[in-house]
Design an enzyme around this catalytic site. Structure first.
Site, PDB file in Angstrom:
ATOM      1  N   ASP A 191       0.852  -1.202   0.000  1.00 58.73           N
ATOM      2  CA  ASP A 191       0.000   0.000   0.000  1.00 58.73           C
ATOM      3  C   ASP A 191       0.884   1.247   0.000  1.00 58.73           C
ATOM      4  O   ASP A 191       1.321   1.723   1.043  1.00 58.73           O
ATOM      5  CB  ASP A 191      -0.901  -0.058   1.253  1.00 58.73           C
ATOM      6  CG  ASP A 191      -1.856   1.113   1.347  1.00 58.73           C
ATOM      7  OD1 ASP A 191      -1.662   2.104   0.633  1.00 58.73           O
ATOM      8  OD2 ASP A 191      -2.794   1.023   2.156  1.00 58.73           O
ATOM      9  N   HIS A 236      16.372  13.586 -17.958  1.00 56.93           N
ATOM     10  CA  HIS A 236      14.920  13.458 -18.038  1.00 56.93           C
ATOM     11  C   HIS A 236      14.450  13.495 -19.469  1.00 56.93           C
ATOM     12  O   HIS A 236      13.687  12.643 -19.906  1.00 56.93           O
ATOM     13  CB  HIS A 236      14.286  14.661 -17.306  1.00 56.93           C
ATOM     14  CG  HIS A 236      13.648  14.277 -16.025  1.00 56.93           C
ATOM     15  ND1 HIS A 236      12.340  14.526 -15.750  1.00 56.93           N
ATOM     16  CD2 HIS A 236      14.147  13.661 -14.939  1.00 56.93           C
ATOM     17  CE1 HIS A 236      12.055  14.079 -14.553  1.00 56.93           C
ATOM     18  NE2 HIS A 236      13.138  13.552 -14.034  1.00 56.93           N
TER      19      HIS A 236
HETATM   20  C1  MEV Z   1      11.616  13.767 -10.079  1.00 51.44           C
HETATM   21  O1  MEV Z   1      10.668  12.751 -10.135  1.00 51.44           O
HETATM   22  C2  MEV Z   1      12.322  13.734  -8.752  1.00 51.44           C
HETATM   23  C3  MEV Z   1      13.289  14.883  -8.514  1.00 51.44           C
HETATM   24  O2  MEV Z   1      12.634  16.114  -8.717  1.00 51.44           O
HETATM   25  C4  MEV Z   1      13.773  14.732  -7.103  1.00 51.44           C
HETATM   26  C5  MEV Z   1      14.622  15.886  -6.623  1.00 51.44           C
HETATM   27  O3  MEV Z   1      14.465  17.014  -7.127  1.00 51.44           O
HETATM   28  O4  MEV Z   1      15.402  15.651  -5.683  1.00 51.44           O
HETATM   29  C6  MEV Z   1      14.417  14.816  -9.500  1.00 51.44           C
END
Ligand code: MEV
Length: 441
Positions: free
Chosen positions: A299, A396
């Site tokens: 969960d 990303h």
């Molecule tokens: C993205 O899913 C998570 C981050 O934003 C975490 C962070 O900023 O530490 C990259």
């Protein structure tokens, strides 16, 4: 086209095909959406029935990627971690951190404690001191008369650890709690705890009703609710990584080891003092933990809710991780409570949750807490490492590129050419769409 929705009476009583009929009426392309919903049904009807039964009003399944982050070294043992998550860079981040730490001692974990709490919330007009005096007898009766629920759990080494009376009358008139502590061993324990609490609520009423020490006006106990708490600060795990600062010499060609560590420390300090940053920092930890929770049928909402409440334990929301730079050493740690289970619930019902646990060598709940904490710290380390060096969008958008290409229905050949182009270029939606359009021209 937007269609006004009317109240659908007795929706849950309709058959699956009737439900689909009702819902697809709202779509212009009714036939197409029907086919689409059906295309996500499992071809094995028994498995589909299993999924239908997990929830109410099921009309299809919603796919998420099932991935593996390989080579996480935890307490000197290698794990390949199953992760269910849609965000493209999470598994890659966990994998990169796993690789980095695999030659630097890996992730170290330890269970701090494993008990959970639940409460019977009640309103009672009477003499609080008298109730307190009766607590030892009440506790004895509650434990004794719940044995029909606790017998099996006791055989497994768990059960009711304590029941105490909490007086909240200074905040809400006549408001008390029975706050009970439980050990639920390898199950998350929600059903067990809630069954015990409902029994306690009944028994408390019977006790006060039958005891002549209480006056007529003290007889009525108004039970408001009986429910486990998802705040489990006493079911917690610690995970840390540690190495000499010099180990960061080659981590990024823009920074020396000292500069890297200095920036890393600042990033963590910022997440300690600023709630906006702390929330994102902790979200990065839950990227890893939730993905393991989902893959193992746990969960994740309970785990998230608990983690965020715990992040406020010092009076304000802050980072769940801590950093210590001392005597040339870098130590980065995470302490996090989480109620994980490896038996009961979906863990053995969901065919892939079962397989995830197998891949993790069928861990007990403690071991799974350790694995999830390591995945959380791995993801957070990976995020901070990227943020303080090349920036988050670099990785990303590279990972996101395949989503962008799919949104353009790119052919395999187009994909190959676009990927080649972006080996050296910064990816954005615009730049990717321009390259595809140029290719197509
Ligand atoms: C993205 O899913 C998570 C981050 O934003 C975490 C962070 O900023 O530490 C990259």
């Amino acid at each position: 086209m937007k269609k006004d929705k009317e109240i659908i009476n007795r929706f849950s009583k309709l058959s699956k095909s009737q439900k689909i009929e009702k819902i697809t009426n709202y779509f212009d392309d009714k036939k197409e959406i029907k086919n689409q919903l059906q295309s996500f049904w499992h071809k094995d009807l028994n498995i589909q029935k299993l999924f239908d039964d997990f929830s109410e009003n099921t009309i299809s399944n919603f796919f998420l990627p099932y991935s593996v982050a390989p080579n996480l070294l935890i307490n000197q043992q290698i794990y390949h971690i199953p992760m269910v998550i849609e965000e493209s860079s999470v598994v890659a981040a966990a994998g990169n951190s796993a690789k980095f730490w695999s030659t630097r001692g890996g992730f170290h974990t330890r269970i701090i404690s494993t008990t959970k709490e639940g409460q019977v919330h009640f309103i009672w007009k009477g003499d609080g001191d008298k109730l307190r005096q009766h607590m030892p007898a009440i506790k004895k009766r509650l434990i004794k008369n719940s044995e029909f629920i606790t017998a099996n759990m006791q055989k497994r080494g768990g059960g009711i650890m304590d029941i105490e009376l909490i007086d909240f009358t200074n905040q809400i008139d006549d408001y008390y709690q029975l706050k009970a502590t439980f050990e639920t061993v390898d199950s998350m324990g929600a059903n067990f705890i809630n069954s015990c609490l409902e029994e306690f609520a009944n028994e408390l009423g019977f006790y006060i009703e039958a005891n002549t020490d209480f006056s007529e006006s003290e007889k009525g106990v108004h039970i408001i609710m009986s429910i486990l708490s998802n705040y489990t600060p006493n079911c917690a795990v610690e995970c840390y990584v540690e190495c000499d600062i010099s180990e960061f010499e080659t981590i990024d060609n823009r920074l020396t080891a000292e500069e890297f560590v200095w920036k890393f420390e600042k990033a963590v300090q910022i997440a300690k003092v600023d709630v906006y940053r702390a929330t994102t920092h902790n979200k990065g930890i839950f990227n890893g933990i939730d993905a393991v929770a989902l893959a193992t049928g746990n969960d994740f909402r309970a785990i998230e809710a608990c983690g965020h409440a715990y992040a406020c334990r010092n009076g304000k929301y802050e980072s769940l991780t801590d950093i210590k730079i001392e005597n040339g050493k870098f130590r980065y740690s995470l302490v996090i409570p989480m109620a994980m289970g490896t038996i009961g619930g979906l863990t053995s019902l969901h065919p892939l949750a079962k397989r995830s646990l197998e891949l993790l060598d069928n861990p007990n709940a403690e071991k799974l807490m350790e694995i999830a904490a390591a995945a959380g710290l791995a993801n957070n380390f990976g995020a901070i490492r990227t943020l303080i060096t090349k920036g988050i969008q670099w990785g990303h958008m590279k990972m996101h590129l395949s989503n962008i290409l799919n949104s353009f229905d790119a052919t395999e050949d187009e994909k190959r050419q676009v990927l080649e182009h972006f080996k050296t270029e910064k990816v954005s939606f615009n730049s990717a769409s321009t390259v595809i359009k140029e290719l197509r021209n």
